[in-house]
Design a protein around this motif. Sequence first.
Motif, PDB file in Angstrom:
ATOM      1  N   GLY A   6     -29.115 -37.351 -12.609  1.00 41.91           N
ATOM      2  CA  GLY A   6     -28.714 -37.957 -13.879  1.00 41.91           C
ATOM      3  C   GLY A   6     -27.839 -37.024 -14.692  1.00 41.91           C
ATOM      4  N   PHE A   7     -28.240 -35.777 -14.785  1.00 36.73           N
ATOM      5  CA  PHE A   7     -27.450 -34.802 -15.540  1.00 36.73           C
ATOM      6  C   PHE A   7     -26.052 -34.666 -14.940  1.00 36.73           C
ATOM      7  N   ASN A   8     -25.980 -34.568 -13.622  1.00 40.82           N
ATOM      8  CA  ASN A   8     -24.683 -34.379 -12.976  1.00 40.82           C
ATOM      9  C   ASN A   8     -23.785 -35.607 -13.078  1.00 40.82           C
ATOM     10  N   ILE A   9     -24.375 -36.780 -13.075  1.00 36.17           N
ATOM     11  CA  ILE A   9     -23.577 -37.993 -13.295  1.00 36.17           C
ATOM     12  C   ILE A   9     -23.010 -37.979 -14.719  1.00 36.17           C
ATOM     13  N   GLY A  10     -23.847 -37.637 -15.684  1.00 31.04           N
ATOM     14  CA  GLY A  10     -23.375 -37.532 -17.069  1.00 31.04           C
ATOM     15  C   GLY A  10     -22.311 -36.467 -17.232  1.00 31.04           C
ATOM     16  N   LEU A  11     -22.505 -35.339 -16.557  1.00 33.42           N
ATOM     17  CA  LEU A  11     -21.536 -34.244 -16.591  1.00 33.42           C
ATOM     18  C   LEU A  11     -20.197 -34.697 -16.022  1.00 33.42           C
ATOM     19  N   GLU A  12     -20.234 -35.360 -14.879  1.00 36.48           N
ATOM     20  CA  GLU A  12     -19.009 -35.828 -14.230  1.00 36.48           C
ATOM     21  C   GLU A  12     -18.298 -36.859 -15.110  1.00 36.48           C
ATOM     22  N   LEU A  13     -19.052 -37.785 -15.691  1.00 39.34           N
ATOM     23  CA  LEU A  13     -18.453 -38.786 -16.573  1.00 39.34           C
ATOM     24  C   LEU A  13     -17.829 -38.129 -17.808  1.00 39.34           C
ATOM     25  N   GLY A  14     -18.504 -37.131 -18.350  1.00 49.97           N
ATOM     26  CA  GLY A  14     -17.963 -36.403 -19.505  1.00 49.97           C
ATOM     27  C   GLY A  14     -16.683 -35.661 -19.157  1.00 49.97           C
ATOM     28  N   GLN A  15     -16.674 -35.032 -17.983  1.00 53.60           N
ATOM     29  CA  GLN A  15     -15.476 -34.316 -17.558  1.00 53.60           C
ATOM     30  C   GLN A  15     -14.312 -35.278 -17.325  1.00 53.60           C
ATOM     31  N   ILE A  16     -14.602 -36.431 -16.753  1.00 55.21           N
ATOM     32  CA  ILE A  16     -13.552 -37.432 -16.540  1.00 55.21           C
ATOM     33  C   ILE A  16     -13.002 -37.902 -17.891  1.00 55.21           C
ATOM     34  N   ALA A  17     -13.874 -38.072 -18.876  1.00 62.19           N
ATOM     35  CA  ALA A  17     -13.421 -38.473 -20.213  1.00 62.19           C
ATOM     36  C   ALA A  17     -12.503 -37.402 -20.816  1.00 62.19           C
ATOM     37  N   VAL A  18     -12.882 -36.141 -20.668  1.00 57.19           N
ATOM     38  CA  VAL A  18     -12.051 -35.041 -21.180  1.00 57.19           C
ATOM     39  C   VAL A  18     -10.703 -35.031 -20.463  1.00 57.19           C
ATOM     40  N   VAL A  19     -10.718 -35.212 -19.155  1.00 55.51           N
ATOM     41  CA  VAL A  19      -9.471 -35.231 -18.378  1.00 55.51           C
ATOM     42  C   VAL A  19      -8.593 -36.402 -18.803  1.00 55.51           C
ATOM     43  N   LEU A  20      -9.183 -37.557 -19.037  1.00 55.10           N
ATOM     44  CA  LEU A  20      -8.400 -38.720 -19.473  1.00 55.10           C
ATOM     45  C   LEU A  20      -7.709 -38.441 -20.811  1.00 55.10           C
ATOM     46  N   ILE A  21      -8.391 -37.778 -21.701  1.00 54.50           N
ATOM     47  CA  ILE A  21      -7.784 -37.415 -22.988  1.00 54.50           C
ATOM     48  C   ILE A  21      -6.636 -36.436 -22.767  1.00 54.50           C
ATOM     49  N   ILE A  22      -6.881 -35.419 -21.948  1.00 54.99           N
ATOM     50  CA  ILE A  22      -5.838 -34.414 -21.657  1.00 54.99           C
ATOM     51  C   ILE A  22      -4.622 -35.077 -21.015  1.00 54.99           C
ATOM     52  N   MET A  23      -4.852 -35.910 -20.017  1.00 60.48           N
ATOM     53  CA  MET A  23      -3.742 -36.573 -19.332  1.00 60.48           C
ATOM     54  C   MET A  23      -3.026 -37.557 -20.259  1.00 60.48           C
ATOM     55  N   GLY A  24      -3.760 -38.176 -21.164  1.00 57.88           N
ATOM     56  CA  GLY A  24      -3.141 -39.065 -22.151  1.00 57.88           C
ATOM     57  C   GLY A  24      -2.191 -38.307 -23.069  1.00 57.88           C
TER      58      GLY A  24
END
Length: 190
Positions: free
Chosen positions: A136-154
């Motif tokens: 669960g923690f790692n799924i949340g971590l991965e989703l959070g990192q993807i959100a950060v990457v989406l902001i950066i790429m945006g």
Amino acid sequence: MQDFLFYVKLGWEHIISWDALDHQLFILVLVAVYFYKDWQKILILITAFTVGHSVTLALSVLDVFRLPSDLVETLIPITILLTAVDNILFRKNQKKLMRINYALALVFGLIHGMGFANLARMTMASEQNIALPLLGFNIGLELGQIAVVLIIMGVLYLLSTFLKFNQKYWIIGVSIVAILLSLQMILERI
């Protein structure tokens, strides 16, 4: 299921919260060398970071491996500094830099995983089986990192599309800012 979602939320907050600037900054310097069209490579890179993070977190929660938190908190900004310097040194050889960043994501993910280990150890200590909380923690971590990457790429997309900002300047600018912030963090933590 409620416990699982608690750990997903905990992993998400570990990356998204204001206290996670060091993790967000590390993700920023890691992905700075990519362009938004490289989304598959970025996903592999972020997953490598999560794998490294997960291994150390599991070993720490199981009390197999432990480092003093003061040392870990100093090592984390050092990983940011080294990645940013690497971005500048190898900026002219994009393919080599991308290969290096995969290794850095995995290895430095091990260090970043130790940064959360003490809290995770206390939170998961009462659990009979740590597999579900760690998942669960790692799924949340991965989703959070993807959100950060989406902001950066945006941001990169907007800069390159509307301001015709050259990616070379993006890499150098992001890396210089990361070097300065990581040096400040290192000095604060020593």
